[in-house]
Each structure stands twice: as C-alpha cells, then as structure tokens.
Design an enzyme around this catalytic site. Structure first.
Site, PDB file in Angstrom:
ATOM      1  N   TYR A 184      68.466  62.219  70.376  1.00 38.96           N
ATOM      2  CA  TYR A 184      69.247  63.435  70.151  1.00 38.96           C
ATOM      3  C   TYR A 184      68.567  64.263  69.079  1.00 38.96           C
ATOM      4  CZ  TYR A 184      73.132  66.501  69.089  1.00 38.96           C
ATOM      5  OH  TYR A 184      73.894  67.613  68.866  1.00 38.96           O
ATOM      6  N   TYR A 210      76.677  64.275  62.298  1.00 33.12           N
ATOM      7  CA  TYR A 210      75.974  63.170  62.973  1.00 33.12           C
ATOM      8  C   TYR A 210      75.344  62.330  61.868  1.00 33.12           C
ATOM      9  CZ  TYR A 210      73.219  61.022  66.780  1.00 33.12           C
ATOM     10  OH  TYR A 210      72.670  60.161  67.703  1.00 33.12           O
TER      11      TYR A 210
HETATM   12  N1  LIG Z   1      76.334  61.669  74.500  1.00 29.98           N
HETATM   13  C1  LIG Z   1      75.522  62.487  73.853  1.00 29.98           C
HETATM   14  O1  LIG Z   1      75.885  63.601  73.486  1.00 29.98           O
HETATM   15  C2  LIG Z   1      74.096  62.045  73.583  1.00 29.98           C
HETATM   16  C3  LIG Z   1      73.120  63.035  73.328  1.00 29.98           C
HETATM   17  C4  LIG Z   1      71.807  62.624  73.111  1.00 29.98           C
HETATM   18  C5  LIG Z   1      71.487  61.272  73.163  1.00 29.98           C
HETATM   19  N2  LIG Z   1      72.471  60.344  73.425  1.00 29.98           N
HETATM   20  C6  LIG Z   1      72.076  58.924  73.475  1.00 29.98           C
HETATM   21  O2  LIG Z   1      72.263  58.424  74.777  1.00 29.98           O
HETATM   22  C7  LIG Z   1      72.359  57.001  74.701  1.00 29.98           C
HETATM   23  C8  LIG Z   1      73.543  56.525  75.525  1.00 29.98           C
HETATM   24  O3  LIG Z   1      74.738  56.969  74.912  1.00 29.98           O
HETATM   25  P1  LIG Z   1      75.923  57.697  75.673  1.00 29.98           P
HETATM   26  O4  LIG Z   1      76.250  58.921  74.875  1.00 29.98           O
HETATM   27  O5  LIG Z   1      75.610  57.842  77.111  1.00 29.98           O
HETATM   28  O6  LIG Z   1      77.152  56.718  75.420  1.00 29.98           O
HETATM   29  P2  LIG Z   1      77.648  55.357  76.105  1.00 29.98           P
HETATM   30  O7  LIG Z   1      78.887  54.992  75.394  1.00 29.98           O
HETATM   31  O8  LIG Z   1      77.712  55.494  77.588  1.00 29.98           O
HETATM   32  O9  LIG Z   1      76.451  54.348  75.799  1.00 29.98           O
HETATM   33  C9  LIG Z   1      76.265  53.666  74.607  1.00 29.98           C
HETATM   34  C10 LIG Z   1      76.203  52.191  74.959  1.00 29.98           C
HETATM   35  O10 LIG Z   1      75.654  51.451  73.871  1.00 29.98           O
HETATM   36  C11 LIG Z   1      76.242  50.180  73.946  1.00 29.98           C
HETATM   37  N3  LIG Z   1      75.969  49.435  72.714  1.00 29.98           N
HETATM   38  C12 LIG Z   1      76.409  49.690  71.442  1.00 29.98           C
HETATM   39  N4  LIG Z   1      75.938  48.764  70.592  1.00 29.98           N
HETATM   40  C13 LIG Z   1      75.176  47.906  71.336  1.00 29.98           C
HETATM   41  C14 LIG Z   1      74.437  46.721  71.037  1.00 29.98           C
HETATM   42  N5  LIG Z   1      74.391  46.235  69.805  1.00 29.98           N
HETATM   43  N6  LIG Z   1      73.793  46.085  72.042  1.00 29.98           N
HETATM   44  C15 LIG Z   1      73.849  46.563  73.315  1.00 29.98           C
HETATM   45  N7  LIG Z   1      74.534  47.680  73.649  1.00 29.98           N
HETATM   46  C16 LIG Z   1      75.185  48.340  72.681  1.00 29.98           C
HETATM   47  C17 LIG Z   1      77.708  50.476  74.216  1.00 29.98           C
HETATM   48  O11 LIG Z   1      78.396  49.353  74.702  1.00 29.98           O
HETATM   49  C18 LIG Z   1      77.584  51.581  75.266  1.00 29.98           C
HETATM   50  O12 LIG Z   1      77.578  51.022  76.561  1.00 29.98           O
HETATM   51  C19 LIG Z   1      72.443  56.647  73.210  1.00 29.98           C
HETATM   52  O13 LIG Z   1      71.164  56.302  72.726  1.00 29.98           O
HETATM   53  C20 LIG Z   1      72.877  57.986  72.613  1.00 29.98           C
HETATM   54  O14 LIG Z   1      72.553  58.106  71.249  1.00 29.98           O
HETATM   55  C21 LIG Z   1      73.748  60.710  73.645  1.00 29.98           C
END
Ligand SMILES: NC(=O)c1ccc[n+]([C@@H]2O[C@H](COP(=O)([O-])OP(=O)(O)OC[C@H]3O[C@@H](n4cnc5c(N)ncnc54)[C@H](O)[C@@H]3O)[C@@H](O)[C@H]2O)c1
Length: 297
Positions: free
Chosen positions: A180, A190
């Site tokens: 991000y 954040y």
């Molecule tokens: N949603 C946004 O706005 C956004 C923007 C940019 C990047 N991201 C990134 O995208 C990626 C996915 O996130 P998302 O937003 O789709 O949310 P999401 O909730 O679908 O995914 C996050 C996942 O991480 C898992 N998790 C947390 N701790 C963990 C651990 N110790 N071991 C294994 N799994 C673990 C959770 O169970 C969850 O399934 C992340 O890296 C997030 O930072 C998200």
C-alpha cells in the site's frame, strides 16, 4: 489470441479467510486462468472460513465464468509470524485454534506441500496477508513491540516464504505480495509501523527478485493496491473515507475492484509477465501519480 493461460500450474495463495479480500480475488482469477489453487489461512480464522465454505455461504462468490464452482485443492493452516514450529510460544500452541492444526509455520507449510505433492509442487506463490496490532496508533505512539510485530508478520513473512517455498517452485515461478502506498507517502491513520512494514516489503521485493532470480529463476513482484474495504482494511476504521478520497482525486475517478487486483496478479504470474520482476505495480486507478488533491482545488 493472446490470453492468460495458467493451466497445469499450481498456486499457493496465503491470506484468504473469506471472499472479501484481495487474496480471494487473486485465487479466483488464477483459477479462471486454469491454475489449481491451494490456500494458506491464519488459524484463528480457519474454522470460520471452513464453516462458511461447507455451509455454502460463499457459493455465490465461488461461481466461475463457465458456471462451475471454484474448489480449493487444499486449505492449509498458516501463521506467517512463525518460520519453524519451534518458534511458536507455548500458550499459542495450547490455544484451541492452534492445538489440532499441527505445524502452522512457514516451514510447516512447505513440508505439507512437499508431502502432498512432491518436491516441486508449485508455480505461483501469493502473499496477501498483513497484521499490525497497533495499526490505529500514530507512529509516535507505537511501541517497539507493536512496530516489530507489524514488520514481522507483514514484511519478513514474505522473505521467509520466498526462502522456504522457493525450492518447491518450478523454474520460472512467480512470487507476489500486496502493498500500500503508505510505504512512500504519508497516510494519516495507517499507523502502528504498518507504513514501515510496507516500505520494507517493497524494498525486500527488489532484493528478493535479485536473489531468487539468480538462485532459482523465479520472479518476485508486489502490487500496490488502492483502498478496498476488505475485512482487514475495515478494521483500520476509515476505509470508506480513503476510498471516497481516492475516487475523487484519481485520474480514473472510480473505486478499484478486487477483481482488477486479481487479474493483474494472474497476468504477472503468467508467461506474459515473464520480463517483469523486482517491480511495484500500481493497481490504484492512477492515484499514485497525483501531486495535488482535485477535491481541494
Ligand atoms: N484493503 C486495502 O485497502 C489494501 C490496500 C493495499 C494493500 N492491501 C494489502 O492486501 C493484503 C491483503 O489484505 P486485504 O485488505 O485483502 O484483507 P484480508 O482481510 O482479506 O486479508 C488479510 C489476511 O491476512 C491474514 N493474516 C493476518 N495475520 C496473519 C498471520 N500471522 N499469518 C497468516 N495470515 C494472517 C488474515 O487472516 C486475512 O485473511 C495485505 O497485505 C494488505 O495490507 C490492502
């Protein structure tokens, strides 16, 4: 016709526990391109996820374009905070969500994949997970423990996965993580070291691309996605404001979809992306290129 063809490939997508995040959208896009998909799911969320699947609660999201239903080949327990089984603290080992799962470490995942499918079972590995226990705190108020926890789970885990799964990936493999733009620009709210974790993740992507490229011929990239109201993002608390702000101020004035992240991941994993490694690809409607907020003109 030029198309994304991942048939005969197997993917491991780590960080899927519902149908609302980027991991699920990526898994689905990879499957639509013909790949077989295994998941790695955080033990605290695994039971609920399995129940949702078994009760058909995710069926609508699992429908494939040909009318079939997406089926995951395996769903492995994975706590990416731990590299080897011995790293798990005793109290977590006894926790009811962990005690019957066996080895949930990154190495445990590698061992299970090898036992299930042989020495080189993978072609594609996706890291779609993050956690920052103090994400709601500004950096000035973040504890060392919280900061290091964010970096450990959200950044080091990717290096650990590339190191431990790299040997299991067939030559020409593709690793991908999600980042991000708080890594490079200030996004108030954040916090908790999450911006630092994302900066580390992006920097590591370049170094890992070099090392894994020379060692195994694998590619390593990261997608910098625009804001999306996943479960994790909603927990931060102001995701709707972020989505609205980006929509108003991006070159393409519309919110991103998780599918756009999924299809970009499928392209990057495919031979069509064969020349791309060590790169941060923005899937954010162009927001990263802006220097002034239109809505404040
Ligand atoms: N949603 C946004 O706005 C956004 C923007 C940019 C990047 N991201 C990134 O995208 C990626 C996915 O996130 P998302 O937003 O789709 O949310 P999401 O909730 O679908 O995914 C996050 C996942 O991480 C898992 N998790 C947390 N701790 C963990 C651990 N110790 N071991 C294994 N799994 C673990 C959770 O169970 C969850 O399934 C992340 O890296 C997030 O930072 C998200």
């Amino acid at each position: 016709m030029l198309g994304i063809d991942l048939s005969g490939k197997r993917a491991l997508v780590a960080g899927v526990a519902d149908d609302g995040g980027f991991g699920f959208a990526i898994a689905k896009a990879l499957a639509e391109a013909g790949a077989t998909v295994c998941l790695g799911t955080w033990p605290p969320a695994l039971g609920i996820f399995r129940t949702l699947l078994e009760r058909g609660k995710l069926d609508a999201s699992l429908v494939m374009p040909d009318g079939g239903k997406l089926a995951f080949e395996r769903i492995y327990p994975l706590d990416a905070d731990f590299d080897v089984d011995q790293d798990l603290p005793a109290e977590l080992r006894e926790n009811r969500r962990y005690r019957e799962q066996g080895d949930v470490s990154v190495q445990g995942l590698a061992d299970r994949l090898r036992a299930d499918f042989g020495e080189t079972p993978l072609d594609i590995v996706v890291h779609s997970l993050a956690n920052g226990p103090e994400v709601k705190k500004p950096l000035l108020e973040t504890s060392r423990k919280g900061y290091l926890a964010a970096v450990g789970v959200s950044a080091y885990s990717f290096a650990s996965m590339v190191a431990r799964l790299g040997p299991l990936v067939r030559p020409g493999g593709s690793f991908l993580a999600l980042t991000y733009m708080a890594s490079e620009r200030v996004i108030p709210g954040y916090g908790g070291g999450m911006s630092s974790a994302k900066a580390a993740l992006e920097s590591d992507t370049r170094t890992l691309a070099y090392e894994a490229g020379r060692k195994w011929g694998h590619r390593v990239n990261v997608i910098s996605a625009g804001p999306w109201a996943s479960r994790a993002a909603s927990a931060i608390g102001f995701i709707d404001t972020m989505i609205q702000y980006c929509q108003e101020n991006s070159p393409l004035p519309e919110p991103i979809s998780a599918r756009e992240v999924g299809t970009t991941a499928a392209f990057l994993a495919s031979p069509l992306g064969g020349g791309i490694t060590g790169t941060t690809i923005y899937v954010d409607k162009g927001y990263h290129s802006m220097g002034m907020a239109i809505s404040h003109r």
